[in-house]
Design a protein around this motif. Sequence first.
Motif, PDB file in Angstrom:
ATOM      1  N   GLU A  51       0.833  -1.188   0.000  1.00 51.54           N
ATOM      2  CA  GLU A  51       0.000   0.000   0.000  1.00 51.54           C
ATOM      3  C   GLU A  51       0.878   1.252   0.000  1.00 51.54           C
ATOM      4  OE1 GLU A  51      -3.442   1.256  -0.780  1.00 51.54           O
ATOM      5  OE2 GLU A  51      -3.521  -0.733   0.147  1.00 51.54           O
ATOM      6  N   PRO A  52       0.686   2.165  -0.964  1.00 49.61           N
ATOM      7  CA  PRO A  52       1.562   3.343  -1.058  1.00 49.61           C
ATOM      8  C   PRO A  52       1.160   4.439  -0.071  1.00 49.61           C
ATOM      9  CG  PRO A  52       0.030   3.332  -2.885  1.00 49.61           C
ATOM     10  CD  PRO A  52      -0.235   2.079  -2.110  1.00 49.61           C
ATOM     11  N   THR A  53       1.458   4.190   1.188  1.00 46.85           N
ATOM     12  CA  THR A  53       1.109   5.150   2.238  1.00 46.85           C
ATOM     13  C   THR A  53       2.315   5.656   3.018  1.00 46.85           C
ATOM     14  OG1 THR A  53       0.682   3.292   3.745  1.00 46.85           O
ATOM     15  CG2 THR A  53      -1.210   4.198   2.546  1.00 46.85           C
ATOM     16  N   ASP A  54       3.479   5.051   2.807  1.00 46.39           N
ATOM     17  CA  ASP A  54       4.680   5.449   3.541  1.00 46.39           C
ATOM     18  C   ASP A  54       5.599   6.231   2.605  1.00 46.39           C
ATOM     19  OD1 ASP A  54       7.018   5.733   4.951  1.00 46.39           O
ATOM     20  OD2 ASP A  54       7.190   3.629   5.537  1.00 46.39           O
ATOM     21  N   PRO A  55       5.710   7.553   2.757  1.00 44.52           N
ATOM     22  CA  PRO A  55       6.514   8.355   1.831  1.00 44.52           C
ATOM     23  C   PRO A  55       8.019   8.139   1.964  1.00 44.52           C
ATOM     24  CG  PRO A  55       5.666   9.732   3.590  1.00 44.52           C
ATOM     25  CD  PRO A  55       5.020   8.391   3.742  1.00 44.52           C
ATOM     26  N   THR A  56       8.455   7.339   2.928  1.00 50.11           N
ATOM     27  CA  THR A  56       9.889   7.066   3.091  1.00 50.11           C
ATOM     28  C   THR A  56      10.320   5.796   2.366  1.00 50.11           C
ATOM     29  OG1 THR A  56       9.654   5.758   5.130  1.00 50.11           O
ATOM     30  CG2 THR A  56       9.795   8.164   5.350  1.00 50.11           C
ATOM     31  N   ARG A  57       9.372   5.059   1.771  1.00 53.51           N
ATOM     32  CA  ARG A  57       9.694   3.780   1.133  1.00 53.51           C
ATOM     33  C   ARG A  57       9.291   3.805  -0.338  1.00 53.51           C
ATOM     34  NH1 ARG A  57       7.505  -1.377   4.195  1.00 53.51           N
ATOM     35  NH2 ARG A  57       9.169  -2.340   2.955  1.00 53.51           N
ATOM     36  N   LEU A  58      10.038   3.064  -1.144  1.00 59.12           N
ATOM     37  CA  LEU A  58       9.648   2.877  -2.540  1.00 59.12           C
ATOM     38  C   LEU A  58       8.644   1.728  -2.569  1.00 59.12           C
ATOM     39  CD1 LEU A  58      10.101   3.746  -5.492  1.00 59.12           C
ATOM     40  CD2 LEU A  58      11.842   1.954  -5.650  1.00 59.12           C
ATOM     41  N   ASN A  59       7.367   2.067  -2.521  1.00 61.78           N
ATOM     42  CA  ASN A  59       6.307   1.068  -2.455  1.00 61.78           C
ATOM     43  C   ASN A  59       5.886   0.560  -3.822  1.00 61.78           C
ATOM     44  OD1 ASN A  59       5.914   1.273   0.481  1.00 61.78           O
ATOM     45  ND2 ASN A  59       5.252   3.348   0.010  1.00 61.78           N
ATOM     46  N   GLY A  60       6.255   1.296  -4.837  1.00 60.26           N
ATOM     47  CA  GLY A  60       5.924   0.914  -6.194  1.00 60.26           C
ATOM     48  C   GLY A  60       6.610   1.846  -7.167  1.00 60.26           C
ATOM     49  N   CYS A  61       6.315   1.676  -8.439  1.00 55.90           N
ATOM     50  CA  CYS A  61       6.905   2.545  -9.462  1.00 55.90           C
ATOM     51  C   CYS A  61       5.971   2.613 -10.649  1.00 55.90           C
ATOM     52  CB  CYS A  61       8.286   2.026  -9.889  1.00 55.90           C
ATOM     53  SG  CYS A  61       8.226   0.427 -10.735  1.00 55.90           S
ATOM     54  N   GLY A  62       6.211   3.598 -11.474  1.00 55.68           N
ATOM     55  CA  GLY A  62       5.408   3.754 -12.674  1.00 55.68           C
ATOM     56  C   GLY A  62       6.264   4.123 -13.869  1.00 55.68           C
ATOM     57  N   LEU A  63       5.782   3.796 -15.037  1.00 57.39           N
ATOM     58  CA  LEU A  63       6.367   4.270 -16.282  1.00 57.39           C
ATOM     59  C   LEU A  63       5.256   4.972 -17.045  1.00 57.39           C
ATOM     60  CD1 LEU A  63       9.193   4.114 -17.723  1.00 57.39           C
ATOM     61  CD2 LEU A  63       8.124   2.444 -19.250  1.00 57.39           C
ATOM     62  N   ALA A  97       2.740 -10.453 -15.024  1.00 65.55           N
ATOM     63  CA  ALA A  97       3.740 -11.516 -14.891  1.00 65.55           C
ATOM     64  C   ALA A  97       4.793 -11.154 -13.843  1.00 65.55           C
ATOM     65  CB  ALA A  97       4.400 -11.781 -16.241  1.00 65.55           C
ATOM     66  N   LEU A  98       5.196  -9.888 -13.799  1.00 61.11           N
ATOM     67  CA  LEU A  98       6.155  -9.454 -12.787  1.00 61.11           C
ATOM     68  C   LEU A  98       5.567  -9.568 -11.389  1.00 61.11           C
ATOM     69  CD1 LEU A  98       7.687  -6.318 -14.533  1.00 61.11           C
ATOM     70  CD2 LEU A  98       8.864  -8.475 -14.053  1.00 61.11           C
ATOM     71  N   LEU A  99       4.334  -9.140 -11.228  1.00 67.35           N
ATOM     72  CA  LEU A  99       3.708  -9.207  -9.907  1.00 67.35           C
ATOM     73  C   LEU A  99       3.580 -10.653  -9.431  1.00 67.35           C
ATOM     74  CD1 LEU A  99       2.477  -7.621  -7.596  1.00 67.35           C
ATOM     75  CD2 LEU A  99       0.262  -7.744  -8.754  1.00 67.35           C
ATOM     76  N   ALA A 100       3.332 -11.575 -10.354  1.00 62.36           N
ATOM     77  CA  ALA A 100       3.232 -12.985  -9.980  1.00 62.36           C
ATOM     78  C   ALA A 100       4.530 -13.489  -9.350  1.00 62.36           C
ATOM     79  CB  ALA A 100       2.867 -13.829 -11.200  1.00 62.36           C
ATOM     80  N   ARG A 101       5.676 -12.961  -9.815  1.00 59.71           N
ATOM     81  CA  ARG A 101       6.973 -13.381  -9.261  1.00 59.71           C
ATOM     82  C   ARG A 101       7.358 -12.575  -8.022  1.00 59.71           C
ATOM     83  NH1 ARG A 101       8.543 -17.965  -9.609  1.00 59.71           N
ATOM     84  NH2 ARG A 101      10.486 -17.155  -8.734  1.00 59.71           N
ATOM     85  N   LEU A 102       6.939 -11.326  -7.957  1.00 57.87           N
ATOM     86  CA  LEU A 102       7.401 -10.431  -6.900  1.00 57.87           C
ATOM     87  C   LEU A 102       6.461 -10.360  -5.709  1.00 57.87           C
ATOM     88  CD1 LEU A 102       8.564  -7.517  -9.220  1.00 57.87           C
ATOM     89  CD2 LEU A 102      10.047  -9.079  -7.948  1.00 57.87           C
ATOM     90  N   SER A 103       5.264 -10.894  -5.847  1.00 60.03           N
ATOM     91  CA  SER A 103       4.257 -10.785  -4.796  1.00 60.03           C
ATOM     92  C   SER A 103       4.706 -11.447  -3.498  1.00 60.03           C
ATOM     93  CB  SER A 103       2.948 -11.429  -5.260  1.00 60.03           C
ATOM     94  OG  SER A 103       2.020 -11.506  -4.192  1.00 60.03           O
ATOM     95  N   ARG A 104       4.433 -10.753  -2.398  1.00 67.48           N
ATOM     96  CA  ARG A 104       4.605 -11.318  -1.057  1.00 67.48           C
ATOM     97  C   ARG A 104       3.286 -11.310  -0.293  1.00 67.48           C
ATOM     98  NH1 ARG A 104       9.720 -12.459   0.264  1.00 67.48           N
ATOM     99  NH2 ARG A 104      11.424 -11.434  -0.834  1.00 67.48           N
ATOM    100  N   GLY A 105       2.196 -11.104  -1.023  1.00 73.83           N
ATOM    101  CA  GLY A 105       0.882 -11.150  -0.414  1.00 73.83           C
ATOM    102  C   GLY A 105       0.540  -9.961   0.458  1.00 73.83           C
ATOM    103  N   GLU A 106       1.192  -8.822   0.237  1.00 78.51           N
ATOM    104  CA  GLU A 106       0.924  -7.638   1.057  1.00 78.51           C
ATOM    105  C   GLU A 106      -0.277  -6.865   0.523  1.00 78.51           C
ATOM    106  OE1 GLU A 106       3.961  -5.181   2.599  1.00 78.51           O
ATOM    107  OE2 GLU A 106       5.584  -6.589   2.151  1.00 78.51           O
ATOM    108  N   ASP A 107      -0.936  -6.156   1.433  1.00 82.22           N
ATOM    109  CA  ASP A 107      -2.036  -5.292   1.024  1.00 82.22           C
ATOM    110  C   ASP A 107      -1.518  -4.214   0.074  1.00 82.22           C
ATOM    111  OD1 ASP A 107      -3.745  -6.692   2.660  1.00 82.22           O
ATOM    112  OD2 ASP A 107      -3.646  -5.247   4.313  1.00 82.22           O
ATOM    113  N   GLY A 108      -2.308  -3.908  -0.929  1.00 83.89           N
ATOM    114  CA  GLY A 108      -1.953  -2.847  -1.853  1.00 83.89           C
ATOM    115  C   GLY A 108      -1.181  -3.289  -3.070  1.00 83.89           C
ATOM    116  N   GLU A 109      -0.870  -4.585  -3.182  1.00 88.64           N
ATOM    117  CA  GLU A 109      -0.182  -5.062  -4.391  1.00 88.64           C
ATOM    118  C   GLU A 109      -1.085  -4.856  -5.607  1.00 88.64           C
ATOM    119  OE1 GLU A 109       2.609  -8.720  -2.731  1.00 88.64           O
ATOM    120  OE2 GLU A 109       0.750  -9.165  -3.778  1.00 88.64           O
ATOM    121  N   ALA A 110      -0.497  -4.377  -6.688  1.00 87.85           N
ATOM    122  CA  ALA A 110      -1.308  -4.153  -7.888  1.00 87.85           C
ATOM    123  C   ALA A 110      -0.414  -3.977  -9.104  1.00 87.85           C
ATOM    124  CB  ALA A 110      -2.194  -2.918  -7.726  1.00 87.85           C
TER     125      ALA A 110
END
Length: 276
Positions: A222-234, A253-266
Amino acid sequence: MNYRHAFHAGNFADCAKHALVVALLRGLLAKDKPFAVLDTHAGTGGYDLSAPEPQRTGEWRDGIGRVAASDDPVLADYLAQVRAEGFPGRYPGSPALIHRLLRPGDRLMLCELHPEDAATLKARFRGDPQVAVHRRDAWEALTALTPFPERRGLVLIDPPFEQDGEFERLAASLAVLRHRFRAAVVAAWYPVKHRAPVRAFHAALREAEVADCLACELTLREPTDPTRLNGCGLLVANAPFGFELEARRILDALLARLSRGEDGEAATVTRVTVER
Protein backbone atom coordinates in the motif's frame (compact mmCIF):
# COMPACT_ATOMS: atom_id res chain seq x y z
CA MET A 1 24.76 14.53 -8.79
CA ASN A 2 25.05 12.24 -5.75
CA TYR A 3 22.73 9.49 -6.98
CA ARG A 4 24.44 6.22 -7.92
CA HIS A 5 22.19 3.61 -9.47
CA ALA A 6 24.60 0.78 -8.59
CA PHE A 7 22.96 0.54 -5.16
CA HIS A 8 19.58 -0.20 -6.77
CA ALA A 9 20.52 -2.14 -9.91
CA GLY A 10 18.19 -5.02 -10.65
CA ASN A 11 15.59 -4.10 -8.05
CA PHE A 12 11.87 -4.56 -8.72
CA ALA A 13 11.63 -1.07 -10.23
CA ASP A 14 14.40 -1.86 -12.71
CA CYS A 15 12.61 -5.06 -13.71
CA ALA A 16 9.37 -3.18 -14.40
CA LYS A 17 11.05 -0.32 -16.24
CA HIS A 18 13.33 -2.47 -18.36
CA ALA A 19 10.75 -5.10 -19.29
CA LEU A 20 8.46 -2.30 -20.51
CA VAL A 21 11.29 -0.55 -22.38
CA VAL A 22 12.11 -3.77 -24.23
CA ALA A 23 8.44 -3.96 -25.28
CA LEU A 24 8.52 -0.33 -26.47
CA LEU A 25 11.62 -1.03 -28.55
CA ARG A 26 10.00 -4.07 -30.11
CA GLY A 27 7.19 -1.78 -31.18
CA LEU A 28 9.66 0.56 -32.88
CA LEU A 29 11.48 -2.38 -34.47
CA ALA A 30 8.25 -3.51 -36.12
CA LYS A 31 8.85 -0.90 -38.83
CA ASP A 32 11.84 -0.88 -41.17
CA LYS A 33 12.57 2.85 -40.80
CA PRO A 34 15.59 3.72 -38.65
CA PHE A 35 15.01 5.29 -35.25
CA ALA A 36 17.01 6.92 -32.46
CA VAL A 37 16.86 6.61 -28.68
CA LEU A 38 17.72 9.29 -26.13
CA ASP A 39 18.37 7.99 -22.59
CA THR A 40 18.54 11.08 -20.39
CA HIS A 41 19.78 9.54 -17.10
CA ALA A 42 21.91 6.71 -18.39
CA GLY A 43 24.11 5.68 -15.43
CA THR A 44 27.06 3.44 -16.25
CA GLY A 45 25.28 1.05 -18.61
CA GLY A 46 25.75 -2.10 -16.54
CA TYR A 47 26.37 -3.26 -12.98
CA ASP A 48 28.43 -5.96 -11.27
CA LEU A 49 26.05 -7.52 -8.75
CA SER A 50 28.98 -8.76 -6.64
CA ALA A 51 30.27 -5.19 -6.16
CA PRO A 52 29.96 -3.50 -2.74
CA GLU A 53 27.08 -1.20 -3.73
CA PRO A 54 24.50 -3.84 -4.80
CA GLN A 55 25.72 -6.21 -2.12
CA ARG A 56 25.17 -3.56 0.55
CA THR A 57 21.49 -3.07 -0.30
CA GLY A 58 20.70 -6.51 -1.73
CA GLU A 59 17.77 -5.00 -3.62
CA TRP A 60 18.44 -7.11 -6.70
CA ARG A 61 17.68 -10.31 -4.79
CA ASP A 62 14.04 -9.26 -4.39
CA GLY A 63 13.97 -7.98 -7.95
CA ILE A 64 15.73 -9.73 -10.82
CA GLY A 65 16.79 -12.48 -8.40
CA ARG A 66 13.14 -13.55 -8.21
CA VAL A 67 11.97 -12.52 -11.69
CA ALA A 68 14.72 -14.52 -13.43
CA ALA A 69 13.07 -17.74 -12.27
CA SER A 70 9.90 -16.93 -14.23
CA ASP A 71 8.93 -19.21 -17.11
CA ASP A 72 6.15 -16.86 -18.26
CA PRO A 73 6.65 -16.35 -22.02
CA VAL A 74 5.66 -12.68 -21.74
CA LEU A 75 8.93 -12.04 -19.82
CA ALA A 76 11.08 -14.23 -22.06
CA ASP A 77 12.36 -11.41 -24.30
CA TYR A 78 13.36 -9.17 -21.38
CA LEU A 79 15.03 -12.04 -19.51
CA ALA A 80 16.90 -13.17 -22.62
CA GLN A 81 18.45 -9.69 -22.95
CA VAL A 82 19.35 -9.63 -19.24
CA ARG A 83 21.06 -13.01 -19.42
CA ALA A 84 22.88 -12.07 -22.62
CA GLU A 85 24.36 -9.09 -20.72
CA GLY A 86 25.84 -11.34 -18.03
CA PHE A 87 23.18 -12.14 -15.43
CA PRO A 88 23.47 -13.60 -12.77
CA GLY A 89 26.85 -11.93 -12.36
CA ARG A 90 25.81 -8.61 -13.88
CA TYR A 91 22.64 -6.64 -14.43
CA PRO A 92 22.34 -4.37 -17.48
CA GLY A 93 21.31 -0.75 -17.30
CA SER A 94 18.98 0.68 -19.91
CA PRO A 95 21.89 1.68 -22.24
CA ALA A 96 23.01 -1.94 -22.51
CA LEU A 97 19.50 -3.27 -23.07
CA ILE A 98 18.73 -0.64 -25.70
CA HIS A 99 22.06 -1.11 -27.45
CA ARG A 100 21.46 -4.86 -27.78
CA LEU A 101 18.29 -4.26 -29.79
CA LEU A 102 19.58 -1.61 -32.20
CA ARG A 103 19.81 -2.41 -35.90
CA PRO A 104 22.73 -1.10 -37.99
CA GLY A 105 20.86 2.08 -39.01
CA ASP A 106 19.61 3.01 -35.53
CA ARG A 107 21.26 5.41 -33.03
CA LEU A 108 21.58 5.76 -29.26
CA MET A 109 22.28 8.99 -27.36
CA LEU A 110 23.19 8.69 -23.67
CA CYS A 111 23.33 11.51 -21.13
CA GLU A 112 24.93 11.20 -17.70
CA LEU A 113 25.99 14.08 -15.48
CA HIS A 114 27.85 12.24 -12.70
CA PRO A 115 31.55 12.52 -13.70
CA GLU A 116 32.63 8.98 -12.75
CA ASP A 117 29.57 7.33 -14.24
CA ALA A 118 29.89 9.40 -17.42
CA ALA A 119 33.52 8.30 -17.77
CA THR A 120 32.54 4.64 -17.31
CA LEU A 121 29.78 5.03 -19.88
CA LYS A 122 32.14 6.64 -22.41
CA ALA A 123 34.67 3.84 -21.93
CA ARG A 124 31.98 1.21 -22.44
CA PHE A 125 30.89 2.57 -25.81
CA ARG A 126 34.16 4.06 -27.03
CA GLY A 127 34.55 3.49 -30.76
CA ASP A 128 30.92 2.51 -31.31
CA PRO A 129 29.59 4.70 -34.14
CA GLN A 130 25.97 4.06 -33.14
CA VAL A 131 26.36 5.50 -29.64
CA ALA A 132 27.00 9.09 -28.55
CA VAL A 133 27.68 9.75 -24.85
CA HIS A 134 27.11 13.24 -23.45
CA ARG A 135 28.11 14.48 -20.02
CA ARG A 136 25.35 17.05 -19.77
CA ASP A 137 22.22 17.98 -17.85
CA ALA A 138 19.37 15.67 -18.77
CA TRP A 139 16.68 18.34 -18.77
CA GLU A 140 18.69 20.60 -21.08
CA ALA A 141 19.38 17.64 -23.37
CA LEU A 142 15.66 17.04 -23.90
CA THR A 143 15.43 20.17 -26.02
CA ALA A 144 19.01 20.23 -27.33
CA LEU A 145 18.87 16.71 -28.78
CA THR A 146 15.27 16.59 -30.02
CA PRO A 147 13.61 16.21 -32.44
CA PHE A 148 15.66 13.45 -34.01
CA PRO A 149 16.64 13.64 -37.69
CA GLU A 150 15.09 10.17 -38.06
CA ARG A 151 11.73 11.71 -37.01
CA ARG A 152 10.95 8.63 -34.87
CA GLY A 153 12.29 6.95 -31.80
CA LEU A 154 12.18 6.70 -28.01
CA VAL A 155 12.97 9.26 -25.34
CA LEU A 156 13.58 7.58 -21.98
CA ILE A 157 13.54 9.88 -18.94
CA ASP A 158 14.61 8.26 -15.68
CA PRO A 159 15.26 10.90 -12.99
CA PRO A 160 16.66 9.89 -9.59
CA PHE A 161 13.95 11.86 -7.75
CA GLU A 162 16.51 13.09 -5.21
CA GLN A 163 15.39 16.72 -5.27
CA ASP A 164 12.12 18.47 -4.54
CA GLY A 165 10.10 19.41 -7.58
CA GLU A 166 11.08 16.44 -9.77
CA PHE A 167 7.46 15.54 -10.56
CA GLU A 168 6.75 19.14 -11.56
CA ARG A 169 9.88 19.31 -13.70
CA LEU A 170 9.00 16.02 -15.35
CA ALA A 171 5.45 17.15 -16.18
CA ALA A 172 6.74 20.44 -17.66
CA SER A 173 9.39 18.63 -19.72
CA LEU A 174 6.85 16.15 -21.07
CA ALA A 175 4.62 19.01 -22.16
CA VAL A 176 7.46 20.69 -24.05
CA LEU A 177 8.73 17.45 -25.57
CA ARG A 178 5.32 16.30 -26.76
CA HIS A 179 4.83 19.69 -28.45
CA ARG A 180 8.20 19.77 -30.26
CA PHE A 181 8.51 16.06 -31.14
CA ARG A 182 5.04 14.56 -31.45
CA ALA A 183 6.21 11.46 -33.32
CA ALA A 184 8.44 10.30 -30.46
CA VAL A 185 7.52 7.56 -28.04
CA VAL A 186 8.24 9.01 -24.59
CA ALA A 187 8.71 6.92 -21.44
CA ALA A 188 9.25 8.53 -18.03
CA TRP A 189 9.93 6.56 -14.85
CA TYR A 190 8.60 7.73 -11.49
CA PRO A 191 8.47 6.39 -7.92
CA VAL A 192 5.26 5.52 -6.12
CA LYS A 193 5.86 6.19 -2.43
CA HIS A 194 2.47 7.64 -1.62
CA ARG A 195 -0.38 8.60 -3.90
CA ALA A 196 -0.60 12.38 -3.57
CA PRO A 197 2.48 13.28 -5.69
CA VAL A 198 1.50 10.78 -8.38
CA ARG A 199 -2.07 12.12 -8.55
CA ALA A 200 -0.70 15.66 -8.83
CA PHE A 201 1.70 14.57 -11.60
CA HIS A 202 -1.10 13.00 -13.63
CA ALA A 203 -3.31 16.05 -13.07
CA ALA A 204 -0.51 18.32 -14.31
CA LEU A 205 -0.28 16.28 -17.52
CA ARG A 206 -4.02 16.67 -18.07
CA GLU A 207 -3.85 20.39 -17.31
CA ALA A 208 -1.03 20.82 -19.85
CA GLU A 209 -2.97 18.70 -22.38
CA VAL A 210 -0.11 16.24 -22.87
CA ALA A 211 -1.93 13.83 -25.15
CA ASP A 212 -2.03 10.04 -25.24
CA CYS A 213 -0.43 9.13 -21.88
CA LEU A 214 -0.55 5.72 -20.21
CA ALA A 215 0.48 5.12 -16.60
CA CYS A 216 1.98 1.64 -16.20
CA GLU A 217 2.32 1.00 -12.45
CA LEU A 218 3.51 -1.82 -10.23
CA THR A 219 2.98 -1.55 -6.47
CA LEU A 220 4.20 -4.14 -3.97
CA ARG A 221 2.52 -2.67 -0.89
CA GLU A 222 0.00 0.00 0.00
CA PRO A 223 1.56 3.34 -1.06
CA THR A 224 1.11 5.15 2.24
CA ASP A 225 4.68 5.45 3.54
CA PRO A 226 6.51 8.35 1.83
CA THR A 227 9.89 7.07 3.09
CA ARG A 228 9.69 3.78 1.13
CA LEU A 229 9.65 2.88 -2.54
CA ASN A 230 6.31 1.07 -2.45
CA GLY A 231 5.92 0.91 -6.19
CA CYS A 232 6.91 2.55 -9.46
CA GLY A 233 5.41 3.75 -12.67
CA LEU A 234 6.37 4.27 -16.28
CA LEU A 235 4.43 7.09 -17.95
CA VAL A 236 4.32 6.30 -21.68
CA ALA A 237 3.16 8.83 -24.26
CA ASN A 238 2.46 7.89 -27.87
CA ALA A 239 2.89 4.17 -27.20
CA PRO A 240 3.36 1.84 -30.18
CA PHE A 241 0.38 -0.16 -31.40
CA GLY A 242 -0.38 -3.07 -29.07
CA PHE A 243 1.80 -1.83 -26.21
CA GLU A 244 -1.07 -1.17 -23.79
CA LEU A 245 -2.15 -4.81 -23.77
CA GLU A 246 1.46 -6.03 -23.69
CA ALA A 247 2.22 -3.76 -20.72
CA ARG A 248 -0.67 -5.26 -18.77
CA ARG A 249 0.65 -8.76 -19.41
CA ILE A 250 4.20 -7.80 -18.44
CA LEU A 251 3.19 -6.16 -15.17
CA ASP A 252 0.90 -9.06 -14.25
CA ALA A 253 3.74 -11.52 -14.89
CA LEU A 254 6.16 -9.45 -12.79
CA LEU A 255 3.71 -9.21 -9.91
CA ALA A 256 3.23 -12.98 -9.98
CA ARG A 257 6.97 -13.38 -9.26
CA LEU A 258 7.40 -10.43 -6.90
CA SER A 259 4.26 -10.78 -4.80
CA ARG A 260 4.60 -11.32 -1.06
CA GLY A 261 0.88 -11.15 -0.41
CA GLU A 262 0.92 -7.64 1.06
CA ASP A 263 -2.04 -5.29 1.02
CA GLY A 264 -1.95 -2.85 -1.85
CA GLU A 265 -0.18 -5.06 -4.39
CA ALA A 266 -1.31 -4.15 -7.89
CA ALA A 267 -0.31 -4.12 -11.54
CA THR A 268 -2.23 -1.51 -13.51
CA VAL A 269 -2.21 0.27 -16.85
CA THR A 270 -4.48 3.31 -16.92
CA ARG A 271 -5.06 6.06 -19.47
CA VAL A 272 -4.05 9.40 -17.92
CA THR A 273 -4.80 11.59 -20.95
CA VAL A 274 -6.74 10.95 -24.13
CA GLU A 275 -5.46 10.53 -27.65
CA ARG A 276 -5.63 13.52 -29.98
